[in-house]
Design an enzyme around this catalytic site. Sequence first.
Site, PDB file in Angstrom:
ATOM      1  N   TYR A 109      88.521  42.423  90.655  1.00 54.51           N
ATOM      2  CA  TYR A 109      88.404  42.851  92.090  1.00 54.51           C
ATOM      3  C   TYR A 109      89.696  43.734  92.618  1.00 54.51           C
ATOM      4  CZ  TYR A 109      84.054  39.855  91.983  1.00 54.51           C
ATOM      5  OH  TYR A 109      83.257  39.341  91.502  1.00 54.51           O
ATOM      6  N   LYS A 139      88.678  34.400  89.226  1.00 49.93           N
ATOM      7  CA  LYS A 139      87.724  34.545  87.728  1.00 49.93           C
ATOM      8  C   LYS A 139      88.890  35.059  86.572  1.00 49.93           C
ATOM      9  CE  LYS A 139      83.576  35.357  90.544  1.00 49.93           C
ATOM     10  NZ  LYS A 139      84.145  36.347  91.519  1.00 49.93           N
TER      11      LYS A 139
END
Length: 278
Positions: free
Chosen positions: A53, A78
């Site tokens: 992201y 993640k």
Amino acid sequence: MTDSPVPRIQLNDGHSIPQLGFGVFKVDPGETERIVLDALEVGYRHLDTARIYGNEEGVGRAIAASGIPREELFITTKLWNDDQGTASVPAAFERSLDRLGLEYLDLYLIHWPTPARDRYVETWRAFEHLREGGRVRSIGVSNFLAHHLERLVDETDVVPAIDQIELHPYHQQPDTTAFAEEHGIVVEAWGPLGQGKYPLFELPEVVAAAEAHGKTPAQVVIRWHLQRGHVLFPKSNRRERMAENFDVFDFTLDDAEVEAITALEREGRVSAHPDEFN
Ligand code: NDP
């Protein structure tokens, strides 16, 4: 610990997770600090980000600026696909922690199985080592289907605490959720509002329940997830929607309302298929 209206769900490793959080997929890195600070002020204590992201630093700046004690927060990030593999995992993990400005992580996830690489089993063993090291409390996976989970269960020592999968009324993944339930894996619903790609808030079943309870359609969909036992973290850039999405603990859908929304399933996936995304 400060009182929070958000229930916690027990994980298979002894830890627990706030059932409702705030996600930051597609939150612009330049705006992330302000948006996450808004979410923390609204009351969210569980944040979901990812290396891919590009906004871990902004999340970290918001956490630092908030002054909220670390133990009151639950932070997930993640591992991206190109960091899979025994050799890459420890450094990728440290870089994420550095960007977040944290000493430890609550939950670290393998973002996608990327089966063409065939590295998720060795990556999972590296996650087991990370957890033994104590700087991540819980480990899990994302976008794993039942057959990917089955390989981890069969070939490794630790059952994932979490599987984070696309899940909303149009795409409920019954095979994966059944496997998860059978093995004590908690399901997190990503894209819980369908990412705005389906008219979920106009469906008669959702609108009727909203009118019956004096709530909004978005609140009804969030409440449906909570009552189905999912962990979720809807995203919004707008503070009034953050507050709306958090104001879901003063009503309960009855069984017929929950069942009517569950019956909306139509395999309406918004993302790539996990067997094909590499
Ligand atoms: P969501 O289903 O949370 O939908 C977000 C969209 O809904 C945005 O366009 C937002 O617009 C809009 N919205 C939010 N609240 C409302 C409301 N009350 N009324 C009307 N519209 C609303 O999609 P996400 O993909 O963001 O999923 C949530 C989180 O899941 C992500 O942020 C991320 O953390 C995680 N995720 C994980 C993935 C994975 O592969 N593991 C993949 C995708 C997401 P606006 O911002 O303008 O309010």
